[in-house]
Design a protein around this motif. Structure first.
Motif, mmCIF file in Angstrom:
data_model
loop_
_atom_site.group_PDB
_atom_site.id
_atom_site.type_symbol
_atom_site.label_atom_id
_atom_site.label_comp_id
_atom_site.label_asym_id
_atom_site.label_seq_id
_atom_site.Cartn_x
_atom_site.Cartn_y
_atom_site.Cartn_z
ATOM 1 N N PRO A 107 0.861 -1.195 0.047
ATOM 2 C CA PRO A 107 0.052 -0.003 -0.124
ATOM 3 C C PRO A 107 0.756 1.306 0.127
ATOM 4 O O PRO A 107 2.039 1.182 0.343
ATOM 5 C CB PRO A 107 -0.860 -0.224 1.233
ATOM 6 C CG PRO A 107 0.047 -0.817 2.106
ATOM 7 C CD PRO A 107 0.768 -1.771 1.307
ATOM 8 N N ASP A 108 0.355 2.373 -0.498
ATOM 9 C CA ASP A 108 0.833 3.773 -0.510
ATOM 10 C C ASP A 108 -0.010 4.495 0.391
ATOM 11 O O ASP A 108 -0.930 4.920 0.410
ATOM 12 C CB ASP A 108 0.943 4.343 -1.737
ATOM 13 C CG ASP A 108 1.620 5.644 -1.830
ATOM 14 O OD1 ASP A 108 2.149 6.021 -0.760
ATOM 15 O OD2 ASP A 108 1.615 6.186 -3.141
ATOM 16 N N PHE A 109 0.777 4.774 1.682
ATOM 17 C CA PHE A 109 -0.244 5.449 2.822
ATOM 18 C C PHE A 109 0.001 6.961 2.450
ATOM 19 O O PHE A 109 1.316 7.532 2.497
ATOM 20 C CB PHE A 109 0.230 4.930 4.185
ATOM 21 C CG PHE A 109 0.011 3.891 4.599
ATOM 22 C CD1 PHE A 109 -1.587 3.321 4.959
ATOM 23 C CD2 PHE A 109 0.844 2.793 4.666
ATOM 24 C CE1 PHE A 109 -1.463 2.174 5.235
ATOM 25 C CE2 PHE A 109 0.660 1.372 5.134
ATOM 26 C CZ PHE A 109 -0.724 0.968 5.236
ATOM 27 N N LYS A 110 -1.102 7.712 2.220
ATOM 28 C CA LYS A 110 -0.808 9.195 2.043
ATOM 29 C C LYS A 110 -0.730 10.096 3.127
ATOM 30 O O LYS A 110 -0.261 11.064 3.057
ATOM 31 C CB LYS A 110 -2.023 9.652 1.510
ATOM 32 C CG LYS A 110 -2.444 8.963 -0.234
ATOM 33 C CD LYS A 110 -1.225 8.886 -0.873
ATOM 34 C CE LYS A 110 -1.553 8.112 -2.298
ATOM 35 N NZ LYS A 110 -0.440 8.306 -3.219
ATOM 36 N N LYS A 111 -1.102 9.427 4.460
ATOM 37 C CA LYS A 111 -1.072 10.448 5.696
ATOM 38 C C LYS A 111 -0.541 9.600 6.722
ATOM 39 O O LYS A 111 -0.760 8.195 6.781
ATOM 40 C CB LYS A 111 -2.505 10.925 5.821
ATOM 41 C CG LYS A 111 -3.071 11.746 4.797
ATOM 42 C CD LYS A 111 -4.501 12.225 5.227
ATOM 43 C CE LYS A 111 -5.325 13.127 4.386
ATOM 44 N NZ LYS A 111 -6.566 13.278 4.561
#
Length: 297
Positions: A107-111
């Motif tokens: 996953p790419d966690f934005k925050k």
């Protein structure tokens, strides 16, 4: 040091069961109690490797036929964000040779902040079950970050310590993994794989298999790439393990590693290309190494 087995006791199970309407004559599908376990201690803003273990009826499983899907929610957001799926996908199985299966997504966690994960696991011949995990995503990576320069450390080698039993807790250390120090490898102009782990004292039982994987990869890729194993504890190992706090080798502190095992892949210029916390397999690492070599990274 934190280990994912300890996280097991903080996991919350949500007894959600799928799916469909059975006819009166249908045979009920057997159910199993499946609990997801986070197999990582370090998640940060940006792209991540998210490994999940599965506990079934109290025991870890290692089954490539289990289907695992994940849905992510940002729990520190607005009410709408807390219930809106922020990301989802299927997990890949990488448990070959490990004591328990690892099911991995990227996953790419934005925050930064708290995130929730719904883990839907479907065992062969069973109904899907859903369990939940709460993740803490950090704003900055406390460990050496992907894209940063590797930290040059003069780790022991066969030249500085000919008796390998003093620089590795592996009962049968592979000399090929102790030819270069990290500092030497960074200056070599070749890509490098560095594994921090303690085969003799690993509480998750993944260090020994991971060192074996590293040795197999060294045989496969030969002179194209450097492969280094760094023992976690100072010699004598048993005394260092029992000390309070345990006595770690300087490289662990210099690389700011809170747990083990860790595997780092470096490009030929010493830049960290990728990293893996927990057990590793040839099936997961091989394609990345092929890409690094093919692209001349």
């Amino acid at each position: 040091m934190q280990r994912w087995w300890r996280v097991l006791y903080g996991v919350i199970i949500v007894g959600l069961v799928g799916c469909g309407v059975a006819t009166p004559t249908a045979t009920p599908v057997a159910k199993s109690r499946v609990q997801a376990v986070l197999a990582a201690s370090n998640l940060v803003v940006g792209p991540n490797r998210l490994p999940i273990g599965l506990i079934v009826d109290g025991s870890p499983i290692n089954d490539p036929n289990v289907q695992v899907k994940l849905r992510l929610y940002y729990l520190d957001g607005t009410d709408a964000e807390k219930t809106q799926v922020a990301g989802e996908g299927s997990a890949d199985y990488f448990g070959q040779g490990l004591p328990a299966g690892i099911y991995v997504t990227y996953p790419d966690f934005k925050k930064a902040g708290d995130w929730g994960v719904e883990v839907e696991a479907t065992l062969p011949g069973k109904e899907p079950t859903v369990s939940t995990l709460r993740l803490s995503v950090l704003a900055q990576d406390p460990t050496p970050a992907i894209g940063s320069k590797a930290i040059a450390v003069d780790t022991p080698t066969v030249k500085t310590a000919p008796d390998l039993s003093q620089i590795s807790s592996d009962p049968k250390p592979n000399p090929a993994l102790y030819q270069l120090s990290i500092a030497d490898a960074i200056k070599s102009g070749k890509p490098t794989a560095i594994l921090f782990g303690t085969p003799g004292f690993c509480k998750t039982a993944t260090c020994g298999p991971s060192v074996t994987v590293l040795g197999n990869l060294q045989q496969t890729y030969g002179e194209k790439m450097n492969f280094i194993h760094v023992e976690v504890y100072k010699f004598p190992f048993s005394e260092s393990v029992q000390a309070n706090p345990p006595l770690l080798v300087p490289a662990m502190a210099e690389w700011r590693l809170p747990s083990e095992p860790w595997l780092f892949l470096l490009g030929k210029d010493g830049t960290i290309v990728n990293k893996y916390e927990g057990g590793i397999t040839t099936e997961e690492l091989g394609p990345m190494i092929d890409t690094i070599l093919a692209q001349g990274i």
